[in-house]
Design an enzyme around this catalytic site. Sequence first.
Site, PDB file in Angstrom:
ATOM      1  CB  ALA A  83      -0.920  -0.002   1.216  1.00 21.61           C
ATOM      2  N   GLY A 143       9.993  17.100  -6.243  1.00 24.24           N
ATOM      3  CA  GLY A 143       8.549  17.139  -6.092  1.00 24.24           C
ATOM      4  C   GLY A 143       8.006  15.998  -5.251  1.00 24.24           C
ATOM      5  CE1 TYR A 147       5.325   6.755  -3.294  1.00 23.20           C
ATOM      6  CE2 TYR A 147       7.373   6.999  -4.529  1.00 23.20           C
ATOM      7  CZ  TYR A 147       6.232   6.280  -4.223  1.00 23.20           C
ATOM      8  OH  TYR A 147       6.020   5.063  -4.833  1.00 23.20           O
ATOM      9  N   PRO A 177      10.166  -0.822  -7.751  1.00 22.88           N
ATOM     10  CG  PRO A 177       7.929  -1.386  -7.708  1.00 22.88           C
ATOM     11  CD  PRO A 177       9.043  -0.908  -6.828  1.00 22.88           C
ATOM     12  CB  ILE A 180       4.762  -0.151 -12.924  1.00 18.30           C
ATOM     13  CG1 ILE A 180       6.076  -0.505 -12.191  1.00 18.30           C
ATOM     14  CG2 ILE A 180       3.976  -1.411 -13.282  1.00 18.30           C
ATOM     15  CD1 ILE A 180       7.064  -1.320 -13.004  1.00 18.30           C
TER      16      ILE A 180
END
Length: 241
Positions: A83, A143, A147, A177, A180
Amino acid sequence: MARVALVTGGSRAIGAAISKALKENGFTVAASYAGNDEAAQRFKSETGIPVFKWDVGDYDACSAGVKQVESEAGPVDVLVNNAGITRDGFFHKMSREQWSAVMRTNLDSLFNMTRPVIEGMRTRGWGRVIVISSINGQKGQAGQVNYSAAKAGDIGFVKALAQENASKGITVNAICPGYIGTEMVQAIDPEILKSKIIPQIPVGRLGQPEEIARAVVFLAGEDGGFITGSTLAINGGQYMT
């Protein structure tokens, strides 16, 4: 008896591909999700995989959710912490809520989900914890300070937890990843994809969710038992470590 796998964010995009691949390879699968009831029910009807709704950023909700899964399917042998959310913006304009929301879902969730299952794995002498991090946790991304920081934290979590649990038959690994071809990425302006993003990828295309899922299946099985504390980059050569 089939091993039980729990996939967070397991009803959409990469998570859905992981859930389906695990089921196809003989695991008993449960998928958690946060908010999209329509997508979750559609996924359940199409795959037969049960879905469970809770917020991975809430420890009590995770603890209760794991208990519900285990009461219906059995002890969790494989946990896929997939998640994640984005709340993008340049740091000098980023709100505290943008920062906190990403940290809760993308990093705090690793504690919230793994803590309720790790003791059982240790007692049984077998377990797999797989964390879906990101290329941007490895190289950073303008930006996405929030994250990138959370996804880098995921990698540190994996390396430390792997050391603590290797002697108990538990492996802990991360997959990072790159771009994707999920709905989110496919929604990007096709011209931006063609001119700005794909040229950064040496293999010349987006990855597919199923390519991430196949790696998860390998790490979740017996054949992956000598791999722990590792970070597997699946990014088409965009960032090489």
